[in-house]
Design an enzyme around this catalytic site. Structure first.
Site, PDB file in Angstrom:
ATOM      1  N   CYS A  20      -0.490   4.124   2.130  1.00  0.00           N
ATOM      2  CA  CYS A  20      -0.278   3.956   3.568  1.00  0.00           C
ATOM      3  C   CYS A  20       1.157   4.286   3.980  1.00  0.00           C
ATOM      4  CB  CYS A  20      -0.567   2.509   3.995  1.00  0.00           C
ATOM      5  SG  CYS A  20      -2.118   1.828   3.402  1.00  0.00           S
ATOM      6  N   ASP A  21       2.119   3.901   3.146  1.00  0.00           N
ATOM      7  CA  ASP A  21       3.510   3.853   3.602  1.00  0.00           C
ATOM      8  C   ASP A  21       4.500   4.746   2.863  1.00  0.00           C
ATOM      9  OD1 ASP A  21       2.740   1.925   5.475  1.00  0.00           O
ATOM     10  OD2 ASP A  21       3.029   0.293   4.049  1.00  0.00           O
ATOM     11  N   CYS A  29       0.836  -1.201   0.000  1.00  0.00           N
ATOM     12  CA  CYS A  29       0.000   0.000   0.000  1.00  0.00           C
ATOM     13  C   CYS A  29       0.872   1.253   0.000  1.00  0.00           C
ATOM     14  CB  CYS A  29      -0.925  -0.009   1.219  1.00  0.00           C
ATOM     15  SG  CYS A  29      -1.914   1.491   1.373  1.00  0.00           S
TER      16      CYS A  29
END
Length: 309
Positions: free
Chosen positions: A139-140, A136
């Protein structure tokens, strides 16, 4: 004995398909619950900008999830946390959905559990999850600001996430197993114009390596020459395909060999009263728009089924 709560419709999954099904079922005055093991929205929560959903030039994935959730619960549909462990079909048309948080009984079950990312299955992948291995970018990506990262895959998701990363990290190298990309032409054009994205073709990642704290490199093999090499990278983002979230449902006999659920044009499976919608289905296009369409059909089918009993 687990506590059993009675409903008209139990929807497993609260992504766009499940939430739309909840809107239609509850608006038809059916007592409806959505059961999900995570936050509502599904993969929309891992998507930065959505620009192919009607009504919005672009919208952040979590924002669209919030709007859909508000819509899905406005007619009284409930939301419950729980991880589904199985479904039993009773003699009286009812089904029992077993979860780790209690059981739900209803004449109709709509399965909208979606899909998840396939893992590479190489040494180091599991060890470095959260330490440089990610599925992701949204997300990261922020953890890798100013660093060089890698993306594995050649389809839409790999290129989309590569483009997202390129705006945040120093540079992105995309490793493609074959000799060409499978992504949509418009995405390919965008990525190839991006100065800090490069593509390496005919190359597979064979290992993910690093120290105790973080990823430092990947092992590679050239699929044409067999030549092995090492490539330094701070992060590895993996997008090599999807698999259906149906591990606890295979005993029902409604999935194909790959685990995708088989359903007709009205979202009905081979078991009367069990319907399916969204990315969990065996179908060509897995998008928010198609999930919403499936959810509407499944919600209406739930009403028609209950009316026929």
């Amino acid at each position: 004995m687990a506590e059993v709560t009675q409903y008209d419709v139990v929807i497993i999954g609260a992504g766009p398909a499940g939430m739309t099904a909840a809107t239609y079922a509850s608006r038809a005055e059916l007592k409806t619950v959505m059961v999900d093991q995570g936050i509502y929205g599904g993969q929309m929560n891992n998507t930065a900008e959505i620009e192919n959903y009607p009504g919005y030039e672009n919208i952040m994935g979590p924002d669209l999830a919030e709007k859909m959730y508000a819509s899905s619960t406005q007619f009284g549909a409930e939301y419950s946390f729980g991880s589904v462990t199985g479904i039993d079909v009773l003699d009286n048309h009812d089904k029992v959905v077993h979860t780790d948080m209690g059981d739900f009984q209803a004449p109709v079950v709509i399965i909208a559990t979606g899909s998840e990312h396939i893992h590479l299955g190489v040494p180091g992948e599991e060890d470095y999850q959260g330490k440089g291995v990610s599925y992701c970018a949204v997300c990261d990506a922020a953890f890798f600001k100013g660093e060089s990262v890698s993306v594995v895959g050649g389809g839409d998701s790999a290129v989309e996430e590569g483009l997202y990363l390129a705006n945040i990290v120093k540079d992105v190298t995309i490793f493609v197993r074959g000799d060409r990309l499978k992504a949509q032409p418009i995405l390919q054009e965008r990525a190839k114009k991006q100065e800090n994205i490069r593509f390496v073709y005919n190359t597979s990642v064979t290992s993910i390596d690093g120290n105790e704290e973080a990823v430092q490199s990947v092992g590679l093999i050239n699929n044409q020459t067999g030549e092995k090499s090492t490539f330094e990278t701070a992060g590895v983002f993996i997008y090599i395909g999807l698999k259906p979230n149906t591990a606890h449902l295979t005993n029902l006999g409604i999935t194909n060999e790959q685990g995708w659920i088989m359903a007709d044009q009205k979202m009905a499976t081979a078991i009367p009263g069990i319907f399916a919608a969204g990315d969990v289905l065996a179908k060509e296009l897995r998008q928010i728009t198609t999930a919403v369409g499936d959810g509407g059909l499944a919600g209406q089918a739930a009403y028609n089924y209950i009316a026929s009993l």
